[in-house]
Write a protein that holds these residues in place. Structure first.
Motif, mmCIF file in Angstrom:
data_model
loop_
_atom_site.group_PDB
_atom_site.id
_atom_site.type_symbol
_atom_site.label_atom_id
_atom_site.label_comp_id
_atom_site.label_asym_id
_atom_site.label_seq_id
_atom_site.Cartn_x
_atom_site.Cartn_y
_atom_site.Cartn_z
ATOM 1 N N ASN A 65 34.797 10.458 17.603
ATOM 2 C CA ASN A 65 35.057 11.490 18.593
ATOM 3 C C ASN A 65 36.508 11.877 17.964
ATOM 4 O O ASN A 65 37.830 11.980 18.112
ATOM 5 N N THR B 89 35.371 13.605 26.329
ATOM 6 C CA THR B 89 34.922 12.524 24.914
ATOM 7 C C THR B 89 35.244 11.287 24.840
ATOM 8 O O THR B 89 34.128 10.578 24.472
ATOM 9 N N SER C 84 31.537 13.152 19.543
ATOM 10 C CA SER C 84 31.978 14.203 20.745
ATOM 11 C C SER C 84 32.778 14.603 20.345
ATOM 12 O O SER C 84 33.629 14.082 19.129
ATOM 13 N N SER D 105 28.080 15.433 23.411
ATOM 14 C CA SER D 105 28.693 14.222 22.694
ATOM 15 C C SER D 105 26.815 14.904 21.878
ATOM 16 O O SER D 105 25.710 15.266 22.477
ATOM 17 N N CYS E 226 31.504 8.728 24.481
ATOM 18 C CA CYS E 226 31.005 8.176 23.347
ATOM 19 C C CYS E 226 30.755 6.240 24.017
ATOM 20 O O CYS E 226 29.964 5.376 22.938
#
Length: 318
Positions: free
Chosen positions: A253, A159, A279, A310, A163
């Motif tokens: 995130n 994740t 994300s 994402s 990003c």
């Protein structure tokens, strides 16, 4: 000081859901331990350094409480949290979710996990844990030094990697960056390294502030260019007013169930043409997030890595 270590056996794809659930219940001292090696890091030539020095192929979420807590009470509360997760996410494989409790010294759990976090390459950036910095490393724009402390964010999880890759692709130098749930500050540091003029961040844990400031200093970035706020923009209108608007890029995130309630507020925080990167979204929840932002922002890109997705959006030009 003695601590109780509560170890939950799971599978890698469920680690973030479990962590978020524990975090929501006020358990802050959380460690994730598994043997995953990021595939793209292997392609970049860091194979030997990234293979964890462990023999257990399992995945575990571990959290720590002071020694005054009752073992049976801990197990019961943890079991309730995990049972609710299974009910809320019936399609997710959580593994066994077996719970074990042991006793540990503070110095043990603060440093043990460092054995599993090593330097790696991500896009044009090298991510280097501060304890692996050596005399050949340079303090340039292509390197991020990080010590997450007790906060989230080493850059190794899919994740966070999604990003940072999106930040590299879409960030326009000289702008203002906002990180929703900044943790260790790694995304804000990446944004500054790629040319952002200043970074803002929100997190529900005020302990993240000093961790982020420390990581800014490690990277020869002025901590005065990072502006942290405590709280949740979805539920706190005063916080939204304090943060302000006109951001060139915003990044969240976070899990889908945290991002979705933010959807009505994110567009107003961006300048016209500003970019939103989300994300922390399981693949099967991407549609829910896209529905929440439909009609609010223009969709640009969807990218998958492992079990995660994402989504990148742009605020329409006025």
């Amino acid at each position: 000081m003695k601590w109780k270590s509560i170890k939950i056996e799971t599978v890698p794809s469920a680690e973030d859901l479990i962590t978020a659930a524990l975090y929501d219940e006020g358990f802050m001292n959380i460690e994730i331990r598994d043997s995953l090696v990021p595939e793209d890091a292997l392609r970049d030539g860091y194979h030997e350094e990234l293979i964890p020095d462990i023999h257990d192929e399992g995945a575990y979420v571990i959290f720590y409480l002071d020694d005054d807590h009752d073992v049976d009470e801990i197990k019961n509360k943890t079991g309730m949290i995990l049972n609710k997760l299974r009910e809320d996410f019936p399609a997710v494989d959580f593994g066994t979710l077996s719970i074990s409790v042991s006793e540990t010294d503070e110095t043990d759990w603060e440093n043990e996990w460092k054995k599993y976090f090593h330097r790696f390459k991500l896009g044009s950036m090298s991510i280097v844990p501060i304890w692996e910095k050596n005399e050949d490393d340079t303090d340039d724009a292509g390197t991020i030094y990080i010590d997450p402390g007790l906060s989230f964010g080493t850059g190794s999880h899919e994740t966070t990697r999604l990003c940072i890759l999106a930040i590299e692709k879409y960030l326009v130098p000289g702008g203002r960056f906002l990180d929703l749930g900044f943790g260790s500050g790694i995304l804000s540091i990446a944004a500054m390294k790629y040319g952002a003029a200043e970074a803002f961040g929100t997190d529900i844990d005020p302990l993240c502030n000093e961790t982020a400031f420390d990581n800014f200093r490690m990277n020869n970035l002025d901590p005065g260019h990072f502006h942290p706020f405590s709280g949740d923009i979805a539920s706190d209108s005063n916080l939204r007013d304090r943060i302000g608007t006109g951001f060139d890029m915003c990044c969240g995130n976070l899990l889908a169930d945290i991002i979705i309630p933010m959807a009505p507020f994110v567009p107003d925080m961006l300048r016209p043409g500003g970019i939103f990167i989300s994300s922390g979204i399981l693949k099967e929840r991407a549609g829910d997030v896209m529905k929440a932002f439909d009609g609010r922002l223009d969709f640009i890109e969807k990218k998958d890595m492992g079990d995660w997705t994402s989504l990148v959006y742009k605020r329409p030009e006025d």
